[in-house]
Design an enzyme around this catalytic site. Sequence first.
Site, PDB file in Angstrom:
ATOM      1  N   TRP A 228       0.660  -1.702   0.813  1.00 19.14           N
ATOM      2  CA  TRP A 228       0.352  -0.093  -0.221  1.00 19.14           C
ATOM      3  C   TRP A 228       1.075   1.318  -0.089  1.00 19.14           C
ATOM      4  O   TRP A 228       1.907   1.434   0.443  1.00 19.14           O
ATOM      5  CB  TRP A 228      -0.715  -0.331   0.944  1.00 19.14           C
ATOM      6  CG  TRP A 228      -1.921   0.975   1.554  1.00 19.14           C
ATOM      7  CD1 TRP A 228      -2.941   1.979   0.569  1.00 19.14           C
ATOM      8  CD2 TRP A 228      -1.403   1.717   2.291  1.00 19.14           C
ATOM      9  NE1 TRP A 228      -3.516   2.765   0.934  1.00 19.14           N
ATOM     10  CE2 TRP A 228      -3.174   2.958   2.322  1.00 19.14           C
ATOM     11  CE3 TRP A 228      -1.555   1.360   4.066  1.00 19.14           C
ATOM     12  CZ2 TRP A 228      -3.747   3.337   3.504  1.00 19.14           C
ATOM     13  CZ3 TRP A 228      -2.151   2.340   5.052  1.00 19.14           C
ATOM     14  CH2 TRP A 228      -2.971   3.504   4.813  1.00 19.14           C
TER      15      TRP A 228
ATOM     16  N   ASP B 282      -1.315  -6.290   8.896  1.00 18.47           N
ATOM     17  CA  ASP B 282      -2.331  -5.005   8.305  1.00 18.47           C
ATOM     18  C   ASP B 282      -3.351  -5.620   8.222  1.00 18.47           C
ATOM     19  O   ASP B 282      -3.286  -6.138   6.892  1.00 18.47           O
ATOM     20  CB  ASP B 282      -2.043  -4.144   7.256  1.00 18.47           C
ATOM     21  CG  ASP B 282      -2.489  -2.789   6.618  1.00 18.47           C
ATOM     22  OD1 ASP B 282      -3.723  -3.437   7.313  1.00 18.47           O
ATOM     23  OD2 ASP B 282      -1.924  -1.825   6.095  1.00 18.47           O
TER      24      ASP B 282
ATOM     25  N   LYS C 236     -14.001  -1.380   5.482  1.00 21.91           N
ATOM     26  CA  LYS C 236     -14.081  -1.789   4.863  1.00 21.91           C
ATOM     27  C   LYS C 236     -16.002  -2.874   5.087  1.00 21.91           C
ATOM     28  O   LYS C 236     -16.835  -2.509   4.539  1.00 21.91           O
ATOM     29  CB  LYS C 236     -13.527  -2.588   4.134  1.00 21.91           C
ATOM     30  CG  LYS C 236     -11.845  -2.189   3.944  1.00 21.91           C
ATOM     31  CD  LYS C 236     -11.911  -0.521   3.396  1.00 21.91           C
ATOM     32  CE  LYS C 236     -10.780  -0.008   2.072  1.00 21.91           C
ATOM     33  NZ  LYS C 236     -10.039   0.951   3.248  1.00 21.91           N
TER      34      LYS C 236
HETATM   35  C1  LMR Z   1      -7.066   2.542  -0.417  1.00 23.28           C
HETATM   36  O1  LMR Z   1      -5.907   1.914  -0.494  1.00 23.28           O
HETATM   37  O2  LMR Z   1      -7.641   2.933  -0.995  1.00 23.28           O
HETATM   38  C2  LMR Z   1      -8.064   2.093   0.875  1.00 23.28           C
HETATM   39  O3  LMR Z   1      -7.098   1.431   2.249  1.00 23.28           O
HETATM   40  C3  LMR Z   1      -7.533   3.530   1.210  1.00 23.28           C
HETATM   41  C4  LMR Z   1      -6.635   5.029   1.759  1.00 23.28           C
HETATM   42  O4  LMR Z   1      -6.708   4.928   3.058  1.00 23.28           O
HETATM   43  O5  LMR Z   1      -5.624   5.026   0.902  1.00 23.28           O
END
Ligand code: LMR
Length: 396
Positions: A130, A211, A246
């Site tokens: 992420w 996570d 979510k």
């Molecule tokens: C995402 O990856 O789109 C979600 O987890 C929202 C975010 O805060 O990035």
Amino acid sequence: MFEKVEPAAPDAILGLNEAFQADSNPNKINLSVGQFKDAEGKTPILGCVKQAEEELLKSESSKGYLGIVGDTNYGKMVPGLLFGEGHQLLAENRVATVQSPGGTGALRIVADFIATNFPSSTVWLSNPTWPNHPNIFKAAGVPTKSYAYYDESDFSLNYDAMMSDLAKVPAGDFVMLHGCCHNPTGVDIADDQWNAVGEVLKIGGVTPIVDFAYQGFGSGIEEDAIGVRTLAKHVDEMIVCSSFSKNFGLYCERIGAVTTVAADADASAAVISRLKKCIRANYSNPPAHGAKIVAKVLGDEALTSQWHVELAEMRNRILDLRKQIAATMKSLGSPVDFRFITEQRGMFSFTGLTREQVQKLRDEHSLYIVGNGRINVAGLRDSQVEIACKAIIDVL
Ligand code: LMR
């Protein structure tokens, strides 16, 4: 002073939302930020949440501060969801939860905890991960490195490379694992591979941070917890950062949790006392509303059953969209076989599109996806599947 401030680049994910809002094309499609949408493109409030809120509105009698660790009922319910009710760890008082402002807030608390208590530790992130993971640890002054995870050549987990990298992580470091529905790839560690992951971390003296933002979005609430629960069989200490954004659709309420597993009850109490220091210096104590909703639903059998049904509806919609995308890509003659998308789990899929192709999607089709090629499958309306597939084939 402020004249000297250099403007920052927009956020890799949330910045796209801003660009999307500003796009005047009536046929624009937003598959960037991870937010579930129903067939008509709305992000619904779950029925169980609405009912819990109605009851809270009637019964709530004060807006006084919560304690630093948040709502105590909530704190007692979260571990059962993660580890399973009646888990031995809970009976041994080795598990403790603090409420956090969303999953991102949970990660930042953990980052501050590592910075202040383990200043020479590094956090290892999957490649890719992420995009906000490195930001969060950098902001707290914690160094990060990456371990192999994804095999671009066949859209799968590069298990051997991952295991080989994990075996080399120095003792005393932390490894970030995605509990399920890996963000951004949608490619998960298989149920039977978690044992080996737990063992390699145990042998290496490495602490897992999981996570866990999508419990229930992959295969089910219990099924998606297999990774967390398997790790807990192997290691004595771990950290889980979870979120109800979510699976309860509580995005804007910012409700998440940090749950720690320590080797004994004394160590657990000491860790929580340190997490409290991090929280107090950051936002003092959390907002109440999201935690009260979750505690109300999880504390009521009928509301919990309703939540399970509503969560299954969201999950099944995503699974169905994955099938629709694969079939539509095939029928439109895509040069790339998109069957891989049905193997991936959760909201996201890695399309393999390059940054240039992603930019072209945005410039020529007003289709917004993350620069690394990630699409939020759960963001498509039924009526947009074919339009989106045609645009992707065009840039391919
Ligand atoms: C995402 O990856 O789109 C979600 O987890 C929202 C975010 O805060 O990035």
